[in-house]
Design an enzyme around this catalytic site. Structure first.
Site, PDB file in Angstrom:
ATOM      1  N   GLY A 199       0.802  -1.220   0.000  1.00 48.45           N
ATOM      2  CA  GLY A 199       0.000   0.000   0.000  1.00 48.45           C
ATOM      3  C   GLY A 199       0.837   1.273   0.000  1.00 48.45           C
ATOM      4  O   GLY A 199       0.517   2.241  -0.696  1.00 48.45           O
ATOM      5  N   THR A 200       1.900   1.274   0.774  1.00 52.20           N
ATOM      6  CA  THR A 200       2.733   2.475   0.872  1.00 52.20           C
ATOM      7  C   THR A 200       3.321   2.825  -0.489  1.00 52.20           C
ATOM      8  O   THR A 200       3.255   3.977  -0.932  1.00 52.20           O
ATOM      9  CB  THR A 200       3.860   2.253   1.905  1.00 52.20           C
ATOM     10  N   ASN A 241      -8.438   3.605   8.003  1.00 55.92           N
ATOM     11  CA  ASN A 241      -7.869   2.467   8.715  1.00 55.92           C
ATOM     12  C   ASN A 241      -7.991   2.586  10.229  1.00 55.92           C
ATOM     13  O   ASN A 241      -7.924   1.593  10.933  1.00 55.92           O
ATOM     14  CB  ASN A 241      -6.392   2.296   8.327  1.00 55.92           C
ATOM     15  N   GLN A 286      -7.896  -0.748   2.990  1.00 52.68           N
ATOM     16  CA  GLN A 286      -8.758  -1.372   4.004  1.00 52.68           C
ATOM     17  C   GLN A 286     -10.021  -1.993   3.392  1.00 52.68           C
ATOM     18  O   GLN A 286     -10.808  -2.613   4.106  1.00 52.68           O
ATOM     19  CB  GLN A 286      -9.168  -0.342   5.060  1.00 52.68           C
ATOM     20  N   SER A 296      -3.232  -3.682  -0.818  1.00 53.12           N
ATOM     21  CA  SER A 296      -2.094  -4.353  -0.181  1.00 53.12           C
ATOM     22  C   SER A 296      -2.485  -5.763   0.245  1.00 53.12           C
ATOM     23  O   SER A 296      -3.464  -5.961   0.959  1.00 53.12           O
ATOM     24  CB  SER A 296      -1.663  -3.550   1.043  1.00 53.12           C
ATOM     25  N   GLY A 297      -1.685  -6.755  -0.193  1.00 58.00           N
ATOM     26  CA  GLY A 297      -1.996  -8.161   0.056  1.00 58.00           C
ATOM     27  C   GLY A 297      -2.141  -8.539   1.521  1.00 58.00           C
ATOM     28  O   GLY A 297      -3.054  -9.275   1.894  1.00 58.00           O
ATOM     29  N   HIS A 298      -1.246  -8.009   2.367  1.00 60.53           N
ATOM     30  CA  HIS A 298      -1.244  -8.509   3.749  1.00 60.53           C
ATOM     31  C   HIS A 298      -2.420  -7.998   4.577  1.00 60.53           C
ATOM     32  O   HIS A 298      -2.618  -8.429   5.712  1.00 60.53           O
ATOM     33  CB  HIS A 298       0.091  -8.201   4.447  1.00 60.53           C
ATOM     34  N   CYS A 328       3.574   6.495  18.728  1.00 59.88           N
ATOM     35  CA  CYS A 328       4.647   7.000  19.583  1.00 59.88           C
ATOM     36  C   CYS A 328       5.689   7.670  18.709  1.00 59.88           C
ATOM     37  O   CYS A 328       6.371   7.013  17.949  1.00 59.88           O
ATOM     38  CB  CYS A 328       5.320   5.848  20.316  1.00 59.88           C
TER      39      CYS A 328
HETATM   40  C1  LIG Z   1      -1.815  -0.507   5.887  1.00 58.85           C
HETATM   41  C2  LIG Z   1      -2.236   0.656   5.083  1.00 58.85           C
HETATM   42  C3  LIG Z   1      -1.378   1.238   4.134  1.00 58.85           C
HETATM   43  C4  LIG Z   1       0.033   0.765   3.944  1.00 58.85           C
HETATM   44  O1  LIG Z   1       0.087  -0.506   3.347  1.00 58.85           O
HETATM   45  P1  LIG Z   1       1.416  -1.385   3.446  1.00 58.85           P
HETATM   46  O2  LIG Z   1       1.163  -2.519   2.517  1.00 58.85           O
HETATM   47  O3  LIG Z   1       1.546  -1.817   4.859  1.00 58.85           O
HETATM   48  O4  LIG Z   1       2.540  -0.528   2.992  1.00 58.85           O
HETATM   49  C5  LIG Z   1      -1.843   2.300   3.401  1.00 58.85           C
HETATM   50  N1  LIG Z   1      -3.092   2.763   3.553  1.00 58.85           N
HETATM   51  C6  LIG Z   1      -3.952   2.240   4.437  1.00 58.85           C
HETATM   52  C7  LIG Z   1      -5.337   2.780   4.540  1.00 58.85           C
HETATM   53  C8  LIG Z   1      -3.555   1.165   5.230  1.00 58.85           C
HETATM   54  O5  LIG Z   1      -4.400   0.650   6.117  1.00 58.85           O
END
Ligand SMILES: *Cc1c(COP(=O)(O)O)cnc(C)c1O
Length: 385
Positions: free
Chosen positions: A69-70, A149, A177, A197-199, A328
């Site tokens: 996602g990033t 998120n 999300q 994002s897959g994970h 943090c």
């Molecule tokens: C987790 C998340 C990301 C980042 O995704 P990664 O695969 O962890 O880099 C970006 N946007 C949202 C809304 C997310 O929840």
């Protein structure tokens, strides 16, 4: 252990692990190689694009694999700015985006972009009227997340897409999300770019994609080889891509790209049960996010006179994994930018707790969590007196 942090990451589903293994041990060829071993990898990548494109109502050559996602968010924003700079330098986004979008916008601002951040109301919803007023002749991109998120609020994505299309402005949505949870139709919502994002939906970490409509000009992000039609260089993460595809197939296990019936309903039912018990049994608990326009697994509360971090540590001691809305940063506890944007006082925002449910959670776990929370919140408050 009770895992309630599915918005941070999910357990890799067994189908994904199983699908990936042969691509480490047997079909390890480089997808760019000429010999047959390489073509096995190449075929797998092409097949995964077809699977994913079908779930979105897109074409396979509109899917670009990324590391998650990033990267997808960074690519979308930076490459659109670069490709459309002649047309304009104005970008509209919201104040509650993920940092992958917000920090990319800050970077672009230093490059000369002008950014408008839309406000959100107390439920975390943007205003379509404010969006319309923010549009300028030099607006090149609207980037609004599909769902948040932290607080789970689902934005009026289709309306945003219609407005963007009517003004001939590109529309990017961070759907991290949402994709893999419920149906997404890029044509119906006039989405030009979409990050996933897959994970976040049972696939492996380090594999994601960016959908780029063929209407949109896009520049290369990683420069090097000719992978992904020259737009995203680097040897394809074939096991990751195959694992993500397996998770997609599990998430959307019918031919029409809709999630399996009942799956969402069950998670929603657990969510609503947890929300109602907390509201009824814990005084000074305030639900964050919209009550109904809300991700199926998202529960987010602020508790008066409670520090989110203290509650998290005590939950962890009871084997419960949750998260707080705050991050943090260098020793100081920063309240969540999302809750602050939704108008919450910093004191209350510091007491926020996010619990994100998944398919594997049970009703018994919800009961255990409520009992644990009651005790923890009370203990923290007594200590403060
Ligand atoms: C987790 C998340 C990301 C980042 O995704 P990664 O695969 O962890 O880099 C970006 N946007 C949202 C809304 C997310 O929840």
């Amino acid at each position: 252990m009770i895992y309630l942090d599915n918005a941070a990451t999910t357990r890799t589903v067994p189908e994904a692990v199983e699908a990936m293994l042969p691509y480490f041990t047997e079909y390890y060829g480089n997808a760019g190689s000429i010999y047959r071993l390489g073509s096995e990898s190449r075929k797998a990548v092409i097949q995964a694009k077809e699977t994913i494109a079908a779930t979105l109502g897109a074409e396979p050559n509109e899917i670009y694999f990324t590391s998650g996602g990033t990267e997808s968010d960074n690519w979308a924003l930076k490459a659109v700015y670069e490709a459309y700079r002649e047309k304009g330098k104005h970008i509209i986004t919201s104040s509650i985006e993920h940092h992958a979008v917000l920090h990319s916008c800050e970077y672009l601002k230093r490059q000369g972009a002008e950014i408008t951040y839309l406000d959100v109301d107390a439920d975390g919803l943007i205003s379509v009227e404010q969006l319309k007023r923010a549009i300028r002749p030099d607006t090149i991109l609207i980037s609004i997340m599909y769902a948040n998120n932290e607080i789970g609020t689902i934005q009026p994505v289709r309306e945003v897409g219609e407005i963007a299309a009517a003004h001939d402005i590109l529309f990017h949505t961070d759907a991290v999300q949402v994709y893999g949870q419920f149906p997404v139709d890029v044509e119906q919502c006039h989405i030009d770019l979409l990050s996933a994002s897959g994970h976040k939906f049972g696939g492996p970490k380090g594999a994601g994609f960016l959908y780029v409509s063929k209407k949109a000009k896009i520049r290369s992000f990683l420069h090097g080889g000719q992978q992904e039609r020259g737009r995203r260089a680097g040897t394809e993460n074939v096991p990751g891509i195959v694992g993500m595809e397996a998770a997609v197939k599990r998430a959307y296990d019918t031919a029409d790209g809709k999630p399996a019936a009942g799956k969402l309903e069950r998670v929603k039912m657990l969510r609503d049960y947890l929300i109602s018990r907390i509201e009824q049994e814990i005084p000074g608990a305030k639900l964050n996010g919209h009550r109904t326009k809300r991700l199926p697994g998202n529960v987010n509360f602020s508790f008066e006179d409670v520090q989110g971090e203290s509650a998290l540590i005590m939950l962890d001691m009871k084997g419960i994994c949750a998260s707080s809305g705050s991050a943090c940063t260098s020793g100081s506890l920063e309240p969540s930018h999302v809750l602050l944007a939704a108008g919450q006082p910093p004191e209350l925002a510091r007491g926020s707790l996010r619990m994100t449910l998944g398919e594997e959670n049970t009703m018994e776990e919800m009961d255990t969590v409520v009992e644990a929370l009651k005790e923890i919140v009370e203990r923290i408050r007594v200590c403060r007196l």
